[in-house]
Design an enzyme around this catalytic site. Structure first.
Site, short mmCIF file in Angstrom:
data_model
loop_
_atom_site.label_atom_id
_atom_site.label_comp_id
_atom_site.label_asym_id
_atom_site.label_seq_id
_atom_site.Cartn_x
_atom_site.Cartn_y
_atom_site.Cartn_z
N HIS A 295 0.89 -1.15 0.00
CA HIS A 295 0.00 0.00 0.00
C HIS A 295 0.93 1.20 0.00
O HIS A 295 1.41 1.62 1.07
CB HIS A 295 -0.87 0.02 1.27
CG HIS A 295 -1.97 -0.98 1.26
ND1 HIS A 295 -3.10 -0.84 0.50
CD2 HIS A 295 -2.13 -2.15 1.93
CE1 HIS A 295 -3.91 -1.87 0.70
NE2 HIS A 295 -3.34 -2.69 1.56
N ASP A 324 -1.90 -2.15 -4.07
CA ASP A 324 -3.30 -2.39 -3.68
C ASP A 324 -4.02 -1.05 -3.48
O ASP A 324 -4.55 -0.77 -2.41
CB ASP A 324 -3.30 -3.23 -2.39
CG ASP A 324 -4.65 -3.85 -2.09
OD1 ASP A 324 -5.58 -3.63 -2.88
OD2 ASP A 324 -4.75 -4.55 -1.06
N LYS A 326 -6.77 0.20 -4.80
CA LYS A 326 -8.25 0.15 -4.79
C LYS A 326 -8.85 1.43 -5.34
O LYS A 326 -9.55 2.19 -4.65
CB LYS A 326 -8.79 -0.14 -3.38
CG LYS A 326 -8.35 -1.51 -2.84
CD LYS A 326 -9.09 -1.86 -1.55
CE LYS A 326 -8.65 -3.19 -0.98
NZ LYS A 326 -7.32 -3.17 -0.37
N ASP A 329 -13.11 5.88 -8.36
CA ASP A 329 -13.52 7.27 -8.59
C ASP A 329 -13.96 7.43 -10.03
O ASP A 329 -14.15 6.44 -10.76
CB ASP A 329 -12.34 8.19 -8.25
CG ASP A 329 -12.81 9.50 -7.63
OD1 ASP A 329 -13.68 10.15 -8.25
OD2 ASP A 329 -12.32 9.85 -6.54
N GLN A 446 -11.06 -7.54 9.84
CA GLN A 446 -10.50 -8.58 8.96
C GLN A 446 -10.97 -9.97 9.39
O GLN A 446 -11.09 -10.26 10.58
CB GLN A 446 -8.96 -8.52 8.98
CG GLN A 446 -8.25 -9.56 8.14
CD GLN A 446 -8.50 -9.43 6.64
OE1 GLN A 446 -9.64 -9.52 6.18
NE2 GLN A 446 -7.44 -9.23 5.87
N GLN A 447 -11.24 -10.82 8.40
CA GLN A 447 -11.60 -12.22 8.68
C GLN A 447 -10.62 -13.11 7.94
O GLN A 447 -10.39 -12.92 6.75
CB GLN A 447 -13.01 -12.51 8.17
CG GLN A 447 -14.07 -11.58 8.71
CD GLN A 447 -15.43 -11.89 8.12
OE1 GLN A 447 -16.31 -12.33 8.83
NE2 GLN A 447 -15.59 -11.67 6.82
O1 LIG Z 1 -10.77 -7.93 0.77
C1 LIG Z 1 -9.62 -7.58 1.00
C2 LIG Z 1 -8.87 -6.83 0.10
C3 LIG Z 1 -7.57 -6.55 0.41
N1 LIG Z 1 -7.02 -6.95 1.54
C4 LIG Z 1 -5.61 -6.61 1.79
O2 LIG Z 1 -4.85 -7.80 1.90
C5 LIG Z 1 -3.93 -7.70 2.96
C6 LIG Z 1 -4.24 -8.75 3.99
O3 LIG Z 1 -3.35 -8.69 5.05
P1 LIG Z 1 -3.53 -9.56 6.40
O4 LIG Z 1 -2.46 -9.07 7.29
O5 LIG Z 1 -3.35 -10.98 5.98
O6 LIG Z 1 -4.89 -9.29 6.93
C7 LIG Z 1 -4.00 -6.27 3.46
O7 LIG Z 1 -3.02 -5.55 2.80
C8 LIG Z 1 -5.37 -5.79 3.04
O8 LIG Z 1 -5.37 -4.43 2.74
C9 LIG Z 1 -7.76 -7.68 2.43
O9 LIG Z 1 -7.28 -8.09 3.49
N2 LIG Z 1 -9.05 -7.97 2.14
#
Ligand SMILES: O=c1ccn([C@@H]2O[C@H](COP(=O)(O)O)[C@@H](O)[C@H]2O)c(=O)[nH]1
EC number: 2.4.2.10
Length: 498
Positions: A295, A324, A326, A329, A446-447
């Site tokens: 990022h 990444d 995303k 716009d 996050q999942q």
């Molecule tokens: O749906 C999404 C889209 C992008 N990400 C990105 O992937 C990594 C995941 O990192 P972890 O540490 O394994 O959680 C992260 O850069 C997110 O921005 C996502 O997790 N989910």
């Protein structure tokens, strides 16, 4: 009988069979003369299934399941010669555990001279298995022979009903036809997957005098959800070598080639905030990964020097650079951002783009940059499903719309960011984040799930792993661990690799 009950839910079995048949080259297009003399633009050659043991087993198991749930009373199983014989043999001996009978087309001139071989008594009722039913004529011939031996049959089970009058003709003779697939389902599947165009659909319907009015498509996302319950899962992916040679996208060719040579479908998400930290991790990870994801806007001391070092390392260690960003716009703003302070188009091979802004803000802008040799950027990944809890990408129709944009822009879209595979198209790569072997979630939405779920069950191609590696005190060990598990899951049933 081993149970396939899960498989029959929501038509998933049918689509699973069709996918395997498509891979097995069952559907042939051209000009074929049928037994009836009719000229057909499609030929459905179920004999091709014999060469694919899993497919032959799945068909036999599915027919057995259908026989059992029909409630038909029978003492033996008879396959209509010749094409249905393998399925009848497998069904009778592996699943139904009933005597198998064979009917001869002509009596032998020696020995017992019997027309029907096997264990039976007068007045026994048999179930019949057929591969394809068109007019039902072959079945009625066999039933005549059975009657001559004082045997009866009231139910026939076939793989495909071509819906050309066979069912009615059999019904008039007191026989019920049950089918795993009908022609309408076959054509809907072929149209949904892009194997036939709308014009071809109409051509086939017209040539075969079928009564269908308009082509429809399966809901591919529901179909993929259904796949979660299937025991037979390695069916969505074309063998990697085949994909590499078939793909027209130079970026995907490169990705697939790196995957094969480095034996890695692992993308490392390096979410560190300083250039030094990121580059140190790249140095460690380079040999093990297919791609490095960053990022750029999270790196506080981001500079052009950083991107120069990153691209040199990518060239030396053969990995893809994935920014990444995303994008989400207007097309004009997307363009400005691609060339803005971070000059993303110059150093990233691939970027993520939300589908939310719609086709017109995506296709033209990215195409222009991707086709310009002055830039490194060679493709985009459309976000079809996010990994986060409560994500709005799960709203009805969102993912399907993303897939539609991808299908309309194959030269720009290299694949998807998704949770479950969203396209059966071998040209589009399915990248999946939300993977961690040791944790289920963070405290910020996050999942995570394991690699087997992500690759084997949900049928993705590439895993994106972040903190599972970057938060570990032994990142190299973790890199090796994730790479091995993900690669084994991807290539387990891939004959082009093993
Ligand atoms: O749906 C999404 C889209 C992008 N990400 C990105 O992937 C990594 C995941 O990192 P972890 O540490 O394994 O959680 C992260 O850069 C997110 O921005 C996502 O997790 N989910």
């Amino acid at each position: 009988m081993s149970s396939l009950t899960e498989n029959t839910r929501n038509g998933a079995l049918k689509r699973n069979l069709l996918r395997l048949m498509l891979k097995a080259n069952v559907f042939k297009f051209g000009e074929f003369q049928l037994k009836s003399g009719q000229i057909s633009p499609i030929y459905i050659d179920l004999r091709e299934c014999f060469g694919h043991h899993e497919l032959a087993m799945l068909i036999s198991e599915a027919i057995s399941q259908q026989i059992e749930s029909s409630g038909a009373q029978y003492s033996g199983v008879l396959g209509i010669p010749y094409a249905a014989l393998p399925y009848a043999s497998i069904a009778a001996s592996n699943y139904l555990k009933k005597p198998l009978l064979i009917v001869r087309k002509e009596a032998k001139s020696y020995g017992t001279k019997k027309l029907i071989e096997g264990l039976y008594q007068p007045n026994d009722c048999l179930v019949l298995i057929e591969d394809v039913v068109t007019t039902g004529g072959s079945i009625l011939d066999v039933v005549k022979t059975l009657h001559a031996e004082s045997l009866t049959a009231t139910d026939v089970f076939c793989i495909l009903d071509r819906e050309q009058g066979g069912s009615e003709k059999l019904q008039n003779a007191g026989i019920t036809l049950h089918s795993l697939l009908d022609m309408n389902t076959v054509l809907t599947f072929l149209f949904s997957t892009g194997a036939i165009s709308e014009a071809q659909w109409y051509g086939i319907v017209q040539a075969l005098n079928l009564k269908y009015t308009t082509p429809t498509k399966f809901d591919i996302c529901n179909e993929i959800e259904d796949l979660r319950s299937l025991p037979f899962v390695d069916n969505m992916r074309t063998p990697l070598l085949e994909r590499e040679s078939l793909t027209e996208s130079p970026l995907n060719k490169k990705i697939l080639s790196i995957m094969r040579t480095k034996k890695s479908n692992l993308c490392l998400a390096i979410d560190y905030t300083t250039v030094d930290e990121v580059l140190q991790m790249v140095e460690l990870a380079g040999p093990f990964v297919l791609a490095i994801k960053v990022h750029a806007d999270a790196i506080v001391d981001f500079s052009e020097e950083f991107t120069k070092k990153l691209t040199t390392m990518a060239n030396d260690m053969d990995f893809i650079i994935f920014e990444d960003r995303k994008f989400a716009d207007t097309g004009n703003t997307n363009l400005l951002q691609l060339h803005g302070t971070q000059k993303i188009a110059s150093w990233a091979d691939v970027v993520t783009v939300h589908a939310v802004q719609g086709n017109d803000s995506i296709a033209g802008v990215f195409r222009k940059v991707i086709q310009d040799p002055a830039y490194r950027l060679k493709g985009i990944l459309l976000i079809a499903q996010l990994s986060t809890k409560g994500s709005l990408t799960s709203l009805n129709g969102y993912t399907e719309s993303a897939v539609e944009i991808a299908n309309d822009n194959r030269d720009v879209v290299s694949g998807f960011i998704t949770q479950t595979r969203v396209s059966a198209c071998s040209d589009l790569l399915n990248w999946t984040p939300g993977v961690n072997l040791d944790a289920k979630s963070d405290s910020a939405g996050q999942q995570w799930r394991g690699v087997d779920q992500a690759i084997e069950i949900q049928q993705n191609d590439i895993v994106i792993v972040g903190r599972g590696v970057t938060s570990s005190s032994e990142p190299v060990q973790q890199l090796k661990r994730y790479r091995q598990i993900a690669w084994e899951a991807l290539t387990k049933n891939d004959t082009s690799i093993n």
